[in-house]
Design an enzyme around this catalytic site. Structure first.
Site, mmCIF file in Angstrom:
data_model
loop_
_atom_site.group_PDB
_atom_site.id
_atom_site.type_symbol
_atom_site.label_atom_id
_atom_site.label_comp_id
_atom_site.label_asym_id
_atom_site.label_seq_id
_atom_site.Cartn_x
_atom_site.Cartn_y
_atom_site.Cartn_z
ATOM 1 N N VAL A 105 0.810 -1.226 0.000
ATOM 2 C CA VAL A 105 0.000 0.000 0.000
ATOM 3 C C VAL A 105 0.845 1.280 0.000
ATOM 4 O O VAL A 105 0.355 2.343 0.340
ATOM 5 C CB VAL A 105 -1.036 0.009 1.158
ATOM 6 N N ASP A 164 0.653 -5.027 3.386
ATOM 7 C CA ASP A 164 1.991 -4.528 3.721
ATOM 8 C C ASP A 164 1.988 -3.006 3.777
ATOM 9 O O ASP A 164 1.890 -2.336 2.754
ATOM 10 C CB ASP A 164 3.002 -5.002 2.666
ATOM 11 N N TYR A 171 4.275 5.257 5.235
ATOM 12 C CA TYR A 171 3.274 5.386 4.172
ATOM 13 C C TYR A 171 2.082 6.256 4.614
ATOM 14 O O TYR A 171 1.219 6.577 3.803
ATOM 15 C CB TYR A 171 2.744 4.009 3.720
ATOM 16 N N LYS A 230 6.256 -1.233 9.562
ATOM 17 C CA LYS A 230 7.717 -1.075 9.679
ATOM 18 C C LYS A 230 8.075 0.171 10.492
ATOM 19 O O LYS A 230 7.312 1.142 10.495
ATOM 20 C CB LYS A 230 8.339 -0.944 8.272
ATOM 21 N N HIS A 288 12.734 -0.837 8.819
ATOM 22 C CA HIS A 288 12.518 -0.461 7.417
ATOM 23 C C HIS A 288 13.822 -0.413 6.602
ATOM 24 O O HIS A 288 13.889 -0.940 5.490
ATOM 25 C CB HIS A 288 11.792 0.885 7.369
ATOM 26 N N SER A 314 13.998 -5.188 6.747
ATOM 27 C CA SER A 314 13.791 -4.854 5.346
ATOM 28 C C SER A 314 15.053 -4.157 4.843
ATOM 29 O O SER A 314 15.687 -3.417 5.596
ATOM 30 C CB SER A 314 12.571 -3.930 5.227
ATOM 31 N N LEU A 373 6.873 -5.998 -9.217
ATOM 32 C CA LEU A 373 6.608 -5.737 -10.647
ATOM 33 C C LEU A 373 7.578 -4.704 -11.203
ATOM 34 O O LEU A 373 7.413 -4.236 -12.334
ATOM 35 C CB LEU A 373 5.168 -5.230 -10.828
ATOM 36 N N LYS A 420 1.562 -3.733 -5.422
ATOM 37 C CA LYS A 420 0.667 -2.631 -5.060
ATOM 38 C C LYS A 420 -0.202 -2.277 -6.265
ATOM 39 O O LYS A 420 0.287 -2.138 -7.389
ATOM 40 C CB LYS A 420 1.501 -1.409 -4.646
#
Ligand code: NDP
Length: 275
Positions: free
Chosen positions: A18, A43, A48, A73, A106, A135, A186, A226
């Site tokens: 997202v 996620d 965000y 995160k 993160h 991450s 992607l 996403k």
């Protein structure tokens, strides 16, 4: 489809990312569509600024909380032991939940990421987090954590797509039973026009996105594509009714060109990227 993590927790192999969903209504709508289609993982990240919307969409869905896997995160500015405990409280409040499924560091902020991870470990011990993770951590960061933590992270979310295949980091994670979550699976569309992807899409009567997501699943990656577009949200979830042959997987392997979208945490000065 789920991936069984080292501690026995089952994590859905497909989740909705997202990042960059900033419009409240659009975000809630996208998550609602995803949950309707069958997604059971979301996620997000404090960075965000949509944890509140994630929480609202989950509540509205009436799906039991324990059936939805929520990842968030700790942002770079909140890192450090005590700071992370405080950031966690804020995420919990915004998401309006009483535990988080996966809580991740993160980025490996120099001088801070180990303490940040140790705080997450404490939350794990207190059963407020089911999966402590990281991450954007490279092998050198994971080795550093290993020296100071009780348990190695269970997941590592890294930039991963046909143009950045992260072979050696993936194999290090495999050897250490750290599941790999692919962000930008992607590559935000960059590889859609590649002739090899186009040819496979035609052959299987699938979209380029579906070919790429199928490739990820067969490598064992967890994916979090996403989209705010209902048809794409559905398309990205429907990738289980065909199988790429080994030689087709090998063909996609040739697309690797070490091409990154985000910062390279392997560089000493990668934090400059966020200035
Ligand atoms: P993705 O590779 O998921 O690509 C998203 C883009 O592709 C959007 O513009 C979307 O458009 C479009 N798209 C999605 N599905 C299709 C489709 N089937 N056909 C055509 N276009 C499509 O990139 P992200 O960077 O968003 O990565 C996914 C998630 O990974 C993030 O949302 C976030 O949760 C996580 N992430 C984590 C990071 C980290 O540091 N840990 C960094 C970056 C991302 P539209 O929405 O308009 O449909």
């Amino acid at each position: 489809m789920t991936i069984r993590l080292r501690n026995g927790v089952k994590m859905p192999q497909i989740g909705l990312g997202v990042y960059k969903m900033t419009d409240s209504e659009e975000t809630i709508q996208a998550i609602t569509t995803a949950l309707d289609v069958g997604y059971r993982a979301i996620d997000t990240a404090s960075y965000y600024f949509n944890e509140e919307e994630v929480g609202k969409a989950i509540k509205q869905s009436k799906i039991p909380r324990e059936d939805i896997f929520v990842t968030t995160k700790v942002w770079n500015d909140d890192q450090g032991y005590d700071e992370t405990l405080r950031a966690f409280e804020k995420s919990l409040r915004l998401l309006d939940v009483d535990y988080i499924d996966a809580y991740l560091v993160h980025w490996p902020v120099p001088g801070k990421f180990v303490d940040t991870y140790r705080a997450i470990e404490r939350l794990y011990e207190e059963k407020l987090v089911r999966v402590p993770g990281v991450s954007n951590h490279h092998e050198k960061h994971l080795r550093e954590i290993e020296k100071h933590a009780h348990t190695m992270p269970f997941v590592n979310q890294i930039e991963l797509h046909p143009y950045l295949q992260q072979k050696s980091l993936r194999s290090y994670c495999r050897e250490n039973e750290i599941a790999v979550i692919a962000w930008a699976p992607l590559s935000r569309g960059r590889a859609f026009e590649h002739p090899i992807i186009q040819q496979l899409a035609q052959q299987y009567n699938k979209t380029p996105a579906q070919i790429i997501l199928r490739w990820h699943l067969q490598l064992g990656n967890i994916i979090i594509p996403k989209s705010v577009t209902p048809s794409r949200i559905e398309e990205n979830f429907n990738v289980s009714d065909f199988t790429l042959l080994e030689e087709e997987m090998d063909k996609i392997a040739t697309l690797d060109q070490n091409d990154r979208i985000g910062a390279n945490p392997g560089l000493e000065n990668f934090m400059d990227h966020f200035k």
